[in-house]
Design an enzyme around this catalytic site. Sequence first.
Site, mmCIF file in Angstrom:
data_model
loop_
_atom_site.group_PDB
_atom_site.id
_atom_site.type_symbol
_atom_site.label_atom_id
_atom_site.label_comp_id
_atom_site.label_asym_id
_atom_site.label_seq_id
_atom_site.Cartn_x
_atom_site.Cartn_y
_atom_site.Cartn_z
ATOM 1 C CB CYS A 391 -15.600 50.478 20.964
ATOM 2 S SG CYS A 391 -15.591 49.299 22.555
ATOM 3 C CG HIS A 517 -11.008 49.152 20.115
ATOM 4 N ND1 HIS A 517 -11.312 50.505 20.117
ATOM 5 C CD2 HIS A 517 -11.598 48.573 20.887
ATOM 6 C CE1 HIS A 517 -11.877 50.715 21.375
ATOM 7 N NE2 HIS A 517 -12.307 49.510 21.729
ATOM 8 C CD GLU A 519 -9.021 51.361 17.254
ATOM 9 O OE1 GLU A 519 -9.951 51.055 16.370
ATOM 10 O OE2 GLU A 519 -9.505 51.689 18.489
#
Length: 550
Positions: A391, A517, A519
């Site tokens: 990001c 993202h 994650e």
Amino acid sequence: MVLLLRGNAMVKFIFVTGGVLSSVGKGIATSSIGKMLQTRGFKVTVIKIDPYVNVDAGTMNPYIHGEVYVTDDGGETDLDLGGYERFLNINLPKENNITTGQIYQAVIGKERKGDFLGRCVQIVPHITDEIKHRIRLVAKQSEVDVVLTECGGTVGDIEGLPFLEAIRQMRLEEGFENTLYVHIALVPILDVTGEMKTKPLQHSVNELRRIGIQPDTIVARSRKMIDSEALRKIALFGTIPETAVFCSYNVPSIYQVPLILDEQGMGKYICKRLDLPERKPDWSGWKQFVDSLLNPRFEVKIALIGKYAGLVDSYVSMNEALRHGGVACQSQVLIEYFEAEIFERNPSKLELLKKYDGIFVPYGFGPRGTEGKIKAIRFARENSVPFLGICYGFQMAVAEFARNVCGLEQANSTEVNPDTPNPVIDLMPEQKGVKHKGATMRLGAHKIVVKKGTLAHKLYGAEEIYERHRHRWEVNPDYLDILRKHGLVFSGKSPDGRRMEILELPDKFFFFASQFHGEFKSRPGSPDPEYYGFIKACLDKKLGKSKLDF
Ligand code: GLN
């Protein structure tokens, strides 16, 4: 009574409260209970109640509250939802994070509409009814066997009272065999004598009883396994059998917590108490993951260059995703956190980065530390140190490349410098008129088209992926030509081709960044591809391989 049915069986409700102090691992205990049920074949979902007045976590500072977790449907939620998703390998909707702000907003909205015309609107029953309604709505929509609800904060907090009152009422309405109260509290151990002190826990149980809730089971959170004396006292003063007392003691990995609680009989106890059919749990996959995590063959050292480096919880999903990637590479991942600003004040500190196998630049907001991030990215690029940017890390990588490769010396994001002559990162057009801050970013899962033959394509093994987002700025299309001409490859884009989603530098060992993202979708046992690729690259490079070996 509002009995909820799943098939012919009743939906069961488990409520988790915490005592003595916060941050004792209530979220992990809640996820662990979910896991014990899931390994027995029951379908579960988890709700997090946050008694603060914010409508969602999106407007809170990650440096104080920890990261903002983003769900597929674009909810900006408490980080505990990330823990539930990872432990249980499920995707939760935003409705699973309930806050005081949402409850009051809904009740006041109804009052203004005239839904309660003629009546005085009160905390009991109107606020508590709204809370129960939302918990039941999740139960209905998720079609699960068991709904776990974790009440944030600590028993005794003023703002938590309406929620506790609501869950107290749910016992009456759903029935004893369909509801279970779990109380988790700290049992400190005195340094000098090594004595386990149960008094604070006894007080928090008393506080809970004062509200009208008698816990069914107690989890003592302690540094070590509690001794029989402490266990006996907790049972006696908690008015529960000794077999209903469990201990969550310190273990090297959070992923061991469900295993240690189940070994103590917690899963079996809960099933029996809730009248769920007894089934043997299947821990095989989970144990395999934990074994690999605890017995790595290699070590990979990552330098994380961030803005919230002083609080590990600011990056919890990223930390976990890096570790998931590590397990897949039989590697222990050691993360060291650097405040980006130190490289601005003292550029010679960049030398410190030589000791690391990879450089990771995470998300961020605002100007502070951006020059330090850009310096660290330049160091990674020029020294061919594996680099992953997420990001803001992606956006700063574009600014760095524009400055130092394309020669646009003052290239920047307009978030950092609104007057930059080279706004390579600019506010998305649809963001330009946005004034309100709450839930107005580009949020949640969006489709990305991956370019064939690129590193991204190799990592994802697909031409279409869905990844979660949380941003207002993006690559300015006016600069695409010059960036491309100098070798930057945008290997992932939005389906209309307008938004740049992934970048890579093919002539580098591993230089990869994404606007999204990854994650948030990483899970133990199935790491997110960009995190896995990064750790694999760090390891391969460390082992002296000349080329990435996927
Ligand atoms: N501040 C940047 C933006 O809003 C990046 C956000 C982030 O890193 N999540 O676009």
